[in-house]
Design a protein around this motif. Structure first.
Motif, PDB file in Angstrom:
ATOM      1  N   UNK A 145       0.831  -1.205   0.000  1.00 12.77           N
ATOM      2  CA  UNK A 145       0.000   0.000   0.000  1.00 12.77           C
ATOM      3  C   UNK A 145       0.873   1.266   0.000  1.00 12.77           C
ATOM      4  N   UNK A 146       2.160   1.102   0.310  1.00  6.37           N
ATOM      5  CA  UNK A 146       3.134   2.194   0.244  1.00  6.37           C
ATOM      6  C   UNK A 146       3.681   2.239  -1.177  1.00  6.37           C
ATOM      7  N   UNK A 147       3.555   3.370  -1.894  1.00  6.67           N
ATOM      8  CA  UNK A 147       3.881   3.387  -3.328  1.00  6.67           C
ATOM      9  C   UNK A 147       5.283   2.911  -3.678  1.00  6.67           C
ATOM     10  N   UNK A 148       6.312   3.368  -2.947  1.00  2.00           N
ATOM     11  CA  UNK A 148       7.658   2.956  -3.338  1.00  2.00           C
ATOM     12  C   UNK A 148       7.874   1.468  -3.093  1.00  2.00           C
ATOM     13  N   UNK A 149       7.213   0.920  -2.075  1.00  4.27           N
ATOM     14  CA  UNK A 149       7.325  -0.517  -1.798  1.00  4.27           C
ATOM     15  C   UNK A 149       6.677  -1.321  -2.920  1.00  4.27           C
ATOM     16  N   UNK A 150       5.528  -0.863  -3.407  1.00  2.92           N
ATOM     17  CA  UNK A 150       4.857  -1.552  -4.507  1.00  2.92           C
ATOM     18  C   UNK A 150       5.716  -1.532  -5.766  1.00  2.92           C
ATOM     19  N   UNK A 151       6.350  -0.400  -6.051  1.00  3.11           N
ATOM     20  CA  UNK A 151       7.206  -0.316  -7.236  1.00  3.11           C
ATOM     21  C   UNK A 151       8.428  -1.219  -7.085  1.00  3.11           C
ATOM     22  N   UNK A 152       9.006  -1.224  -5.897  1.00  5.21           N
ATOM     23  CA  UNK A 152      10.156  -2.089  -5.634  1.00  5.21           C
ATOM     24  C   UNK A 152       9.786  -3.566  -5.813  1.00  5.21           C
ATOM     25  N   UNK A 153       8.610  -3.941  -5.305  1.00  6.38           N
ATOM     26  CA  UNK A 153       8.163  -5.333  -5.426  1.00  6.38           C
ATOM     27  C   UNK A 153       8.001  -5.725  -6.892  1.00  6.38           C
ATOM     28  N   UNK A 154       7.465  -4.825  -7.691  1.00  2.36           N
ATOM     29  CA  UNK A 154       7.287  -5.117  -9.113  1.00  2.36           C
ATOM     30  C   UNK A 154       8.641  -5.312  -9.791  1.00  2.36           C
ATOM     31  N   UNK A 155       9.606  -4.472  -9.445  1.00  3.89           N
ATOM     32  CA  UNK A 155      10.937  -4.572 -10.048  1.00  3.89           C
ATOM     33  C   UNK A 155      11.679  -5.832  -9.630  1.00  3.89           C
ATOM     34  N   UNK A 156      11.310  -6.401  -8.494  1.00  5.95           N
ATOM     35  CA  UNK A 156      12.022  -7.584  -7.991  1.00  5.95           C
ATOM     36  C   UNK A 156      11.539  -8.874  -8.612  1.00  5.95           C
ATOM     37  N   UNK A 157      10.486  -8.837  -9.392  1.00  4.88           N
ATOM     38  CA  UNK A 157       9.910 -10.060  -9.930  1.00  4.88           C
ATOM     39  C   UNK A 157      10.812 -10.688 -10.988  1.00  4.88           C
ATOM     40  N   UNK A 158      10.818 -12.024 -11.010  1.00  6.89           N
ATOM     41  CA  UNK A 158      11.548 -12.789 -12.018  1.00  6.89           C
ATOM     42  C   UNK A 158      10.569 -13.710 -12.730  1.00  6.89           C
ATOM     43  N   UNK A 159      11.093 -14.512 -13.637  1.00  6.45           N
ATOM     44  CA  UNK A 159      10.229 -15.419 -14.397  1.00  6.45           C
ATOM     45  C   UNK A 159       9.541 -16.458 -13.521  1.00  6.45           C
ATOM     46  N   UNK A 160      10.107 -16.742 -12.338  1.00  6.50           N
ATOM     47  CA  UNK A 160       9.505 -17.755 -11.460  1.00  6.50           C
ATOM     48  C   UNK A 160       8.799 -17.140 -10.257  1.00  6.50           C
ATOM     49  N   UNK A 161       8.593 -15.812 -10.270  1.00  2.00           N
ATOM     50  CA  UNK A 161       7.941 -15.161  -9.136  1.00  2.00           C
ATOM     51  C   UNK A 161       6.475 -15.540  -9.066  1.00  2.00           C
ATOM     52  N   UNK A 162       5.955 -15.540  -7.837  1.00  2.00           N
ATOM     53  CA  UNK A 162       4.524 -15.667  -7.604  1.00  2.00           C
ATOM     54  C   UNK A 162       4.103 -14.550  -6.677  1.00  2.00           C
ATOM     55  N   UNK A 163       2.887 -14.123  -6.807  1.00  2.00           N
ATOM     56  CA  UNK A 163       2.384 -13.096  -5.901  1.00  2.00           C
ATOM     57  C   UNK A 163       2.330 -13.672  -4.499  1.00  2.00           C
ATOM     58  N   UNK A 164       2.620 -12.836  -3.482  1.00  2.00           N
ATOM     59  CA  UNK A 164       2.643 -13.347  -2.105  1.00  2.00           C
ATOM     60  C   UNK A 164       1.294 -13.897  -1.694  1.00  2.00           C
ATOM     61  N   UNK A 165       0.201 -13.346  -2.236  1.00  2.00           N
ATOM     62  CA  UNK A 165      -1.115 -13.841  -1.833  1.00  2.00           C
ATOM     63  C   UNK A 165      -1.318 -15.295  -2.244  1.00  2.00           C
ATOM     64  N   UNK A 166      -0.651 -15.722  -3.317  1.00  2.95           N
ATOM     65  CA  UNK A 166      -0.768 -17.126  -3.703  1.00  2.95           C
ATOM     66  C   UNK A 166       0.003 -18.012  -2.743  1.00  2.95           C
ATOM     67  N   UNK A 167       0.893 -17.404  -1.928  1.00  4.16           N
ATOM     68  CA  UNK A 167       1.649 -18.163  -0.945  1.00  4.16           C
ATOM     69  C   UNK A 167       1.039 -18.028   0.451  1.00  4.16           C
ATOM     70  N   UNK A 168      -0.002 -17.265   0.593  1.00  6.82           N
ATOM     71  CA  UNK A 168      -0.676 -17.064   1.875  1.00  6.82           C
ATOM     72  C   UNK A 168      -2.140 -17.444   1.694  1.00  6.82           C
ATOM     73  N   UNK A 169      -2.412 -18.728   1.490  1.00  6.00           N
ATOM     74  CA  UNK A 169      -3.735 -19.149   1.049  1.00  6.00           C
ATOM     75  C   UNK A 169      -4.743 -19.177   2.183  1.00  6.00           C
ATOM     76  N   UNK A 170      -5.995 -19.293   1.797  1.00  4.86           N
ATOM     77  CA  UNK A 170      -7.014 -19.708   2.747  1.00  4.86           C
ATOM     78  C   UNK A 170      -6.837 -21.208   2.924  1.00  4.86           C
ATOM     79  N   UNK A 171      -6.339 -21.620   4.073  1.00  6.29           N
ATOM     80  CA  UNK A 171      -5.978 -23.016   4.253  1.00  6.29           C
ATOM     81  C   UNK A 171      -7.213 -23.909   4.202  1.00  6.29           C
ATOM     82  N   UNK A 172      -7.070 -25.124   3.699  1.00  8.92           N
ATOM     83  CA  UNK A 172      -8.232 -25.998   3.541  1.00  8.92           C
ATOM     84  C   UNK A 172      -8.768 -26.443   4.890  1.00  8.92           C
ATOM     85  N   UNK A 173     -10.073 -26.641   4.997  1.00  9.22           N
ATOM     86  CA  UNK A 173     -10.634 -27.147   6.259  1.00  9.22           C
ATOM     87  C   UNK A 173     -10.151 -28.562   6.527  1.00  9.22           C
TER      88      UNK A 173
END
Length: 250
Positions: A145-173
């Protein structure tokens, strides 16, 4: 959620050991309010599962708890023992936990739950928890939500990057647990441009990138931080959000 049994996923999961010392030095800790929120009342004995180099164990020790650690990577485990000699560090995995039934008041995993085969791990976690104990999954992620952090995160992505939300799932019951609860906690880490780049260099998508892509990505990040007013002059605070999921063992 990415298949944790796939070859590419397993390669990333096993990529950290070679950088164990850097991981210990540069990865952020976890805020104590987040740990307290995850623990059941009266917790005394807890398990740090997939403990890495012990960043989560440090916070649990600060709360006065007896901590046991389980970590599959021998290099990460050795670094944990070097840094926290009072924490017993055991070889093991989330799918095969080397403890008896009902031994723990809480099982916690920091920055690790997305690596588990949950069909096997959740029954194992339930097995070593006492009734009323909690399973707790924590993730630190940059506050985009901090603009410079969002830009930095975008620049850090590589071909194998995944969004952090895909790594913080709603765990299965799971029948052994009640419904998961979720909370977010503000956090921050004191950084310099170089230590922030070193932190990013310990992320699995860079550890498993080609040498060319890794070098180009890190140089791109250094250039951004050198020009960005919030990060160009010495130390600064990196805004972080710690997301916590917990469920109670029935």
């Amino acid at each position: 959620m990415t298949d944790p049994t796939s070859a590419a996923y397993q390669r990333r999961a096993r990529s950290f050991g070679a950088r164990a010392k850097a991981y210990a030095e540069h990865r952020p800790d976890y805020p104590l309010p987040a740990l307290r929120w995850g623990l059941p009342e009266g917790a005394a004995r807890v398990l740090d599962l997939a403990a890495g180099t012990g960043r989560l164990s440090e916070g649990l020790l600060a709360l006065g708890l007896h901590v046991e650690a389980v970590e599959p990577d021998p290099e990460m485990r050795a670094e944990l023992t070097r840094r926290l000699p009072g924490v017993p560090a055991h070889a093991g995995t989330a799918e095969e936990i080397p403890f008896g039934d009902g031994e723990f008041d809480a099982v916690l995993a920091g920055q690790a739950f997305h690596w588990f085969d949950l069909d096997r791990a959740l029954p194992e976690i339930a097995r070593v928890l006492r009734p009323g104990g909690t399973v707790v999954a924590l993730w630190n992620h940059d506050d985009e939500s901090v603009p410079w952090v969002a830009e930095f995160a975008q620049l850090s992505r590589t071909n194998s990057s995944t969004r952090w939300l895909s790594q913080c799932p709603e765990l299965p019951p799971h029948a052994a647990f009640g419904a998961y609860q979720r909370e977010e906690f503000p956090h921050r880490q004191r950084r310099t441009a170089e230590t922030l780049v070193e932190t990013i260099a310990t992320h699995s998508h860079l550890l498993t990138a080609s040498e060319e892509e890794r070098a180009a990505t890190l140089e791109r990040l250094r250039r951004f931080l050198a020009k960005n007013p919030e990060t160009a002059q010495g130390e600064f605070d990196l805004p972080i959000v710690t997301t916590v999921l917990k469920a109670v063992r029935s």
